[in-house]
Scaffold this active site. Structure first.
Site, PDB file in Angstrom:
ATOM      1  N   VAL A 175       0.898  -1.168   0.000  1.00 12.09           N
ATOM      2  CA  VAL A 175       0.000   0.000   0.000  1.00 12.09           C
ATOM      3  C   VAL A 175       0.933   1.214   0.000  1.00 12.09           C
ATOM      4  CG1 VAL A 175      -1.737   1.278   1.303  1.00 12.09           C
ATOM      5  CG2 VAL A 175      -1.861  -1.224   1.161  1.00 12.09           C
ATOM      6  N   PRO A 176       1.118   1.862  -1.156  1.00  8.92           N
ATOM      7  CA  PRO A 176       2.272   2.746  -1.389  1.00  8.92           C
ATOM      8  C   PRO A 176       2.174   4.135  -0.752  1.00  8.92           C
ATOM      9  CG  PRO A 176       0.890   2.703  -3.322  1.00  8.92           C
ATOM     10  CD  PRO A 176       0.293   1.728  -2.366  1.00  8.92           C
ATOM     11  N   CYS A 177       2.278   4.201   0.561  1.00  7.47           N
ATOM     12  CA  CYS A 177       2.292   5.501   1.239  1.00  7.47           C
ATOM     13  C   CYS A 177       3.558   6.285   0.916  1.00  7.47           C
ATOM     14  CB  CYS A 177       2.143   5.324   2.752  1.00  7.47           C
ATOM     15  SG  CYS A 177       3.347   4.215   3.514  1.00  7.47           S
ATOM     16  N   HIS A 178       4.571   5.603   0.349  1.00 11.48           N
ATOM     17  CA  HIS A 178       5.797   6.322  -0.026  1.00 11.48           C
ATOM     18  C   HIS A 178       5.556   7.290  -1.184  1.00 11.48           C
ATOM     19  CE1 HIS A 178       5.746   2.667  -2.588  1.00 11.48           C
ATOM     20  NE2 HIS A 178       6.329   3.435  -3.498  1.00 11.48           N
ATOM     21  N   ARG A 179       4.433   7.169  -1.861  1.00 10.82           N
ATOM     22  CA  ARG A 179       4.128   8.051  -2.992  1.00 10.82           C
ATOM     23  C   ARG A 179       3.440   9.346  -2.559  1.00 10.82           C
ATOM     24  NH1 ARG A 179       1.792   3.033  -6.570  1.00 10.82           N
ATOM     25  NH2 ARG A 179       3.796   1.915  -6.742  1.00 10.82           N
TER      26      ARG A 179
END
Length: 208
Positions: A175-179
């Site tokens: 779940v790409p919270c790094h984006r």
């Protein structure tokens, strides 16, 4: 945290015996894994994998992948917390995580841009879960600001709450919270540390 199902002292003693040969120990653990799954005693399975951002702990329930944790979060502490929150019947059982491990490997190899995994989102509630469910909609190699995410999930004033939802995301990488970045393009925080966030963003930017 050890590899045994809590409440199984006899098995624990067997697996901890120092006189058991390593190969036999692995066989015994595998038998325990199969038996626990067959008898419905394996509520939470886990394994670890090596990645370019360090060792990742993968944890799954029968519903799906429930947790991904960085080394910096202390894997043992994460497992202890999950045993308390989800179920004490938790065991190292790599087979249940085979698909998740394969897809994450493919992601880091640059051959996968989206994940097709069943996810168990039960560790989040309310607005945090709403934000986390939005994050996979941010495309590979793209970013959004905290303010943009707040707007897109229907609460433009909840910029700080979006930051909190990203900071407590139980499924980083998948779940790409790094984006999600600050409005000025700076990184903001990240559960795996800024070096890991930079690695993920650079990898995606180069491959996009």
């Amino acid at each position: 945290m050890n590899d045994d199902i809590i409440g199984e002292p006899d098995v624990s003693a067997l697996l901890a015996a120092t006189t058991v040969e390593p190969n036999l120990l692995e066989q015994l653990h595998r038998k325990l894994e199969v038996a626990a799954s067959h008898d419905g005693l394996l509520d939470v399975a886990y394994t670890t994998i090596d990645t370019p951002v360090g060792s990742l702990l993968l944890v799954a329930t029968e519903k799906g992948l429930v947790r991904v944790a960085y080394d910096s979060e202390d894997h043992d502490r994460v497992l202890d917390t999950l045993a308390a929150r989800l179920s004490p019947r938790i065991l190292r059982a790599p087979k249940r995580l085979d698909e998740a491990a394969r897809e994450i490997d493919e992601y880091f190899a640059g051959t996968r841009r989206t994940f097709d995994l069943q996810l168990d989102m039960s560790l989040s509630r309310g607005f945090r879960q709403l934000v986390q469910r939005h994050l996979p909609e941010i495309g590979y190699g793209h970013t959004q600001s905290y303010a943009q995410v707040a707007q897109l999930v229907g609460n433009p004033k909840a910029v700080r709450a979006v930051g909190s939802a990203c900071a407590t995301n139980p499924l980083p990488v998948v779940v790409p919270c790094h984006r999600v970045l600050r409005a000025d393009g700076s990184l903001g925080g990240y559960i795996g540390g800024l070096a890991a966030k930079t690695t993920l963003l650079n990898m995606e930017a180069l491959a996009a």
